[in-house]
Design a protein around this motif. Structure first.
Motif, PDB file in Angstrom:
ATOM      1  N   TYR A 135      51.048  40.314  51.992  1.00 35.06           N
ATOM      2  CA  TYR A 135      49.891  41.012  51.446  1.00 35.06           C
ATOM      3  C   TYR A 135      48.670  40.088  51.507  1.00 35.06           C
ATOM      4  O   TYR A 135      48.735  38.928  51.094  1.00 35.06           O
ATOM      5  CB  TYR A 135      50.133  41.441  50.002  1.00 35.06           C
ATOM      6  CG  TYR A 135      51.341  42.332  49.824  1.00 35.06           C
ATOM      7  CD1 TYR A 135      51.332  43.649  50.265  1.00 35.06           C
ATOM      8  CD2 TYR A 135      52.505  41.849  49.220  1.00 35.06           C
ATOM      9  CE1 TYR A 135      52.440  44.472  50.110  1.00 35.06           C
ATOM     10  CE2 TYR A 135      53.619  42.655  49.063  1.00 35.06           C
ATOM     11  CZ  TYR A 135      53.582  43.962  49.512  1.00 35.06           C
ATOM     12  OH  TYR A 135      54.681  44.777  49.364  1.00 35.06           O
ATOM     13  N   PHE A 136      47.565  40.646  52.005  1.00 37.12           N
ATOM     14  CA  PHE A 136      46.317  39.901  52.106  1.00 37.12           C
ATOM     15  C   PHE A 136      45.328  40.539  51.145  1.00 37.12           C
ATOM     16  O   PHE A 136      45.037  41.730  51.238  1.00 37.12           O
ATOM     17  CB  PHE A 136      45.801  39.960  53.549  1.00 37.12           C
ATOM     18  CG  PHE A 136      44.462  39.303  53.764  1.00 37.12           C
ATOM     19  CD1 PHE A 136      44.250  37.988  53.365  1.00 37.12           C
ATOM     20  CD2 PHE A 136      43.424  39.996  54.372  1.00 37.12           C
ATOM     21  CE1 PHE A 136      43.013  37.381  53.560  1.00 37.12           C
ATOM     22  CE2 PHE A 136      42.196  39.397  54.583  1.00 37.12           C
ATOM     23  CZ  PHE A 136      41.991  38.085  54.178  1.00 37.12           C
ATOM     24  N   VAL A 137      44.807  39.731  50.205  1.00 37.34           N
ATOM     25  CA  VAL A 137      44.007  40.265  49.101  1.00 37.34           C
ATOM     26  C   VAL A 137      42.665  39.524  49.024  1.00 37.34           C
ATOM     27  O   VAL A 137      42.543  38.528  48.311  1.00 37.34           O
ATOM     28  CB  VAL A 137      44.765  40.150  47.764  1.00 37.34           C
ATOM     29  CG1 VAL A 137      44.000  40.860  46.649  1.00 37.34           C
ATOM     30  CG2 VAL A 137      46.180  40.713  47.885  1.00 37.34           C
ATOM     31  N   PRO A 138      41.657  39.994  49.749  1.00 35.35           N
ATOM     32  CA  PRO A 138      40.340  39.352  49.663  1.00 35.35           C
ATOM     33  C   PRO A 138      39.625  39.722  48.362  1.00 35.35           C
ATOM     34  O   PRO A 138      39.526  40.897  48.015  1.00 35.35           O
ATOM     35  CB  PRO A 138      39.579  39.913  50.870  1.00 35.35           C
ATOM     36  CG  PRO A 138      40.587  40.622  51.711  1.00 35.35           C
ATOM     37  CD  PRO A 138      41.685  41.039  50.778  1.00 35.35           C
ATOM     38  N   ALA A 139      39.137  38.697  47.663  1.00 35.05           N
ATOM     39  CA  ALA A 139      38.378  38.912  46.425  1.00 35.05           C
ATOM     40  C   ALA A 139      37.121  38.047  46.462  1.00 35.05           C
ATOM     41  O   ALA A 139      36.893  37.221  45.580  1.00 35.05           O
ATOM     42  CB  ALA A 139      39.241  38.564  45.210  1.00 35.05           C
ATOM     43  N   PRO A 140      36.279  38.226  47.496  1.00 32.04           N
ATOM     44  CA  PRO A 140      35.130  37.333  47.646  1.00 32.04           C
ATOM     45  C   PRO A 140      33.974  37.660  46.728  1.00 32.04           C
ATOM     46  O   PRO A 140      33.052  36.871  46.573  1.00 32.04           O
ATOM     47  CB  PRO A 140      34.731  37.542  49.113  1.00 32.04           C
ATOM     48  CG  PRO A 140      35.107  38.946  49.399  1.00 32.04           C
ATOM     49  CD  PRO A 140      36.369  39.202  48.600  1.00 32.04           C
ATOM     50  N   GLY A 141      33.987  38.847  46.118  1.00 32.78           N
ATOM     51  CA  GLY A 141      32.897  39.249  45.239  1.00 32.78           C
ATOM     52  C   GLY A 141      31.763  39.917  45.995  1.00 32.78           C
ATOM     53  O   GLY A 141      31.447  39.524  47.122  1.00 32.78           O
ATOM     54  N   PRO A 142      31.139  40.944  45.386  1.00 29.87           N
ATOM     55  CA  PRO A 142      30.057  41.658  46.062  1.00 29.87           C
ATOM     56  C   PRO A 142      28.738  40.913  46.062  1.00 29.87           C
ATOM     57  O   PRO A 142      27.842  41.230  46.845  1.00 29.87           O
ATOM     58  CB  PRO A 142      29.947  42.959  45.256  1.00 29.87           C
ATOM     59  CG  PRO A 142      30.406  42.584  43.884  1.00 29.87           C
ATOM     60  CD  PRO A 142      31.487  41.546  44.088  1.00 29.87           C
ATOM     61  N   LEU A 143      28.585  39.925  45.169  1.00 32.78           N
ATOM     62  CA  LEU A 143      27.337  39.158  45.071  1.00 32.78           C
ATOM     63  C   LEU A 143      27.657  37.680  45.220  1.00 32.78           C
ATOM     64  O   LEU A 143      27.577  36.901  44.270  1.00 32.78           O
ATOM     65  CB  LEU A 143      26.640  39.440  43.732  1.00 32.78           C
ATOM     66  CG  LEU A 143      26.258  40.895  43.458  1.00 32.78           C
ATOM     67  CD1 LEU A 143      25.647  41.040  42.080  1.00 32.78           C
ATOM     68  CD2 LEU A 143      25.310  41.422  44.523  1.00 32.78           C
ATOM     69  N   ASN A 144      28.015  37.292  46.441  1.00 28.81           N
ATOM     70  CA  ASN A 144      28.474  35.919  46.633  1.00 28.81           C
ATOM     71  C   ASN A 144      28.062  35.333  47.972  1.00 28.81           C
ATOM     72  O   ASN A 144      28.506  34.257  48.324  1.00 28.81           O
ATOM     73  CB  ASN A 144      30.000  35.865  46.488  1.00 28.81           C
ATOM     74  CG  ASN A 144      30.478  34.535  45.945  1.00 28.81           C
ATOM     75  OD1 ASN A 144      29.676  33.672  45.575  1.00 28.81           O
ATOM     76  ND2 ASN A 144      31.777  34.355  45.894  1.00 28.81           N
ATOM     77  N   ALA A 145      27.229  36.046  48.732  1.00 31.97           N
ATOM     78  CA  ALA A 145      26.727  35.523  50.008  1.00 31.97           C
ATOM     79  C   ALA A 145      25.218  35.419  49.896  1.00 31.97           C
ATOM     80  O   ALA A 145      24.495  36.409  49.998  1.00 31.97           O
ATOM     81  CB  ALA A 145      27.126  36.438  51.171  1.00 31.97           C
ATOM     82  N   ALA A 146      24.733  34.210  49.646  1.00 34.98           N
ATOM     83  CA  ALA A 146      23.304  34.012  49.400  1.00 34.98           C
ATOM     84  C   ALA A 146      22.463  34.455  50.591  1.00 34.98           C
ATOM     85  O   ALA A 146      22.796  34.185  51.746  1.00 34.98           O
ATOM     86  CB  ALA A 146      23.034  32.543  49.093  1.00 34.98           C
TER      87      ALA A 146
END
Length: 568
Positions: A135-146
């Motif tokens: 299982y691959f679970v990306p949790a990078p966040g919606p406000l995390n790429a400046a």
């Protein structure tokens, strides 16, 4: 292959989504490894630590509620948690749940490719190491790429410059310096309020005037904390039944029910209360009725005119777009700051930036000299951090190609997308995320993902993925909701229009229907054998997946119901 580490699940990111996912997936008996590109916990709160930063959801609601005992053991000092306390809370959660042993810091996931033959995800780490996971679970966040906008000449600037989304761990000293702030969204407003009395000169470069309402920050005493803690079970249910996942974010009243005097009294009470009250708890038709929207907008403009003493500055600060169609900004003392002799405003619509020079910023009218330039220009939101990972599903198709580089993002409930089996997005596109109380949305989101995985394990299914029909229906539902409001009339990060070089999405990437509708939908899907999902290999007697016609009927009926009862 024997040298490659293998896990049941790999989670990307150790923000709050990643922490709760690690906890929940481990509770299923799975081996889980979390990779975090930063050197510490907290996700966006690790990278954003600029002066004045605080949460815009009340702290007692910006707390995990899945474990009442855990909830009661933590104490916030203020109504809205400052960034350093939120980082402390992330570390508290990790320690209380013994999560650190399965988190690897300073590790960037650069690729993830689905191997159809082995039903595994090959996950590549920066530096060349690879690991495998079912299982691959990306949790990078919606406000995390400046979002650092391309500024001609920035490389020539002789002073210091920083972006709020990539703030240094060691806090810079701005005392007595000439400082420029570019941007007046949430981060810009908070910076301006924090720095105006510290620096010698503060010049604000404003692209769009904002509707900024007070937060009404204050200390929390023990009695205030106890009132929440003693009623945590009821609080959890109130959040579950609310529109935006926090108390005081729902109303059933139309602005047309009141006289002008009554409306002003309602708006004034919300202005005095602070928090989310003005945008979410005054009237339910502010975002669907032109006249109601104009009444709210006019109230804020009248406030600006009464607070800002210089008429020309007040004019420049007056927003002209529909109220509520950008992220609501809450900051104490924002308009008052422009009454200070050392604070200056440049409206970029009238005086655009031409270039960054060695000594500062040159506009169409003049050159301004600065010691420091601060970019408060937000994020490549929702898909930005996801697209930094080379994610490939069936037949080697990239996620970027599947979603046409963000033009046509389609997910099923914000957690899956067809063609990418066993990949589960946390607070991904078209999940509640940025349009609801974030930690409560995380709990609902992650619990649902854990339920799907638990069901797959129980069935002995090697793979689970969304049906195409289900993701088409959900994304169409999100788009239909947006079209019934004023959100699409305004350029914002909600509509993917804050970055000039980014294609404008044809399908909105945010979900506006509220926590209750979302949570009800998840419960309904679980109750009906996970309709809209395929478990492979399929077993005899498995319930038929939801049909296209059923989905279309649900979308049509639910949109009509929501628009009739809430502001969306």
């Amino acid at each position: 292959m024997s040298d490659i580490k293998q896990y049941d699940a790999v989670v990307v990111g150790a923000g709050f989504s990643g922490l709760y996912a690690l906890h929940r997936l481990r509770s299923l008996g799975l081996s889980v490894q979390t990779y975090e590109r930063g050197s510490g916990l907290g996700g966006t709160w690790f990278w954003n630590r600029y002066p004045g930063l605080q949460c815009d959801t009340e702290a007692m609601a910006y707390t995990f509620t899945f474990d009442p005992a855990l909830y009661r053991r933590w104490n916030w000092s203020k109504r809205f948690a400052p960034w350093h306390e939120i980082l402390d809370y992330a570390n508290f959660v990790a320690d209380e749940l013994d999560l650190r042993r399965d988190i690897q810091f300073d590790t960037t996931v650069v690729s993830a490719q689905f191997d159809e033959d082995r039903a595994l995800w090959h996950i590549g780490l920066e530096g060349g190491e690879q690991v495998d996971a079912r299982y691959f679970v990306p949790a990078p966040g919606p406000l995390n790429a400046a979002n650092i906008p391309p500024m001609p000449g920035l490389e020539n600037f002789s002073g210091e410059w920083y972006h709020t989304g990539e703030w240094p761990i060691e806090q810079p000293d701005f005392a007595g310096k000439r400082v420029a702030v570019i941007g007046t969204g949430s981060s810009g407003a908070q910076l301006i309020c924090a720095l105006n009395s510290v620096v010698s000169e503060l010049t604000v470069f404003q692209r769009t005037a904002q509707y900024i309402t007070p937060a009404r920050q204050r200390p929390l005493d023990e009695s205030a904390r106890a009132a929440w803690k003693d009623n945590i079970e009821r609080l959890h249910e109130e959040m579950r039944q609310s529109a935006f996942g926090a108390p005081g974010t729902s109303t059933a009243r139309s602005a047309h029910e009141d006289t002008p005097e009554q409306r002003d009294a309602v708006f004034q009470a919300a202005w005095d209360h602070g928090a989310q009250a003005f945008a979410l708890a005054t009237y339910n038709d502010l975002n669907t009725d032109e006249e109601a929207n104009s009444w709210a907008a006019d109230f804020v403009r009248r406030k600006i005119a009464s607070i800002v003493t210089d008429p020309e500055t007040a004019r420049k600060l007056m927003p002209s777009y529909h109220f509520g169609t950008k992220r609501p900004v809450k900051a104490d003392g924002y308009y008052e700051a422009f009454n200070r002799d050392n604070v200056h405003l440049v409206a970029l619509g009238e005086e655009p930036i031409v270039e960054i020079t060695e000594n500062g910023i040159r506009t169409s009218e003049q050159e301004y000299e600065f010691d420091v330039i601060l970019f408060a220009t937000g994020f490549d939101a929702v898909t930005g951090q996801l697209f930094k990972i080379d994610i490939r599903g069936r037949d080697g198709q990239t996620l970027k190609d599947k979603w046409r580089n963000g033009v046509e993002v389609r997910t099923n409930l914000g957690v899956t997308t067809s063609g990418f089996p066993n990949m589960f997005l946390l607070q991904g596109p078209q999940a509640p995320s940025i349009m609801a109380s974030y930690l409560f949305g995380i709990q609902i989101n992650v619990d649902f993902v854990a339920s799907i995985i638990e069901e797959a394990e129980k069935r002995g299914a090697g793979l689970v993925e969304s049906t195409r029909a289900a993701e088409l229906a959900w994304s169409d539902f999100c788009q239909a909701l947006a079209e019934r409001t004023f959100v699409l009339k305004t350029e914002s990060f909600w509509t993917g229009a804050n970055i000039a070089s980014k294609p404008r999405p044809e399908i909105i990437t945010i979900y506006m229907g509220g926590i209750k509708v979302y949570a009800d939908r998840l419960e309904d899907i679980i109750a009906h054998d996970f309709k809209g999902f395929r478990f492979i290999p399929e077993h005899e007697g498995e319930a038929e997946t939801i049909t296209d016609a059923e989905l279309e009927a649900w979308v049509r009926d639910k949109v009509d119901e929501l628009v009739a009862t809430t502001q969306g």
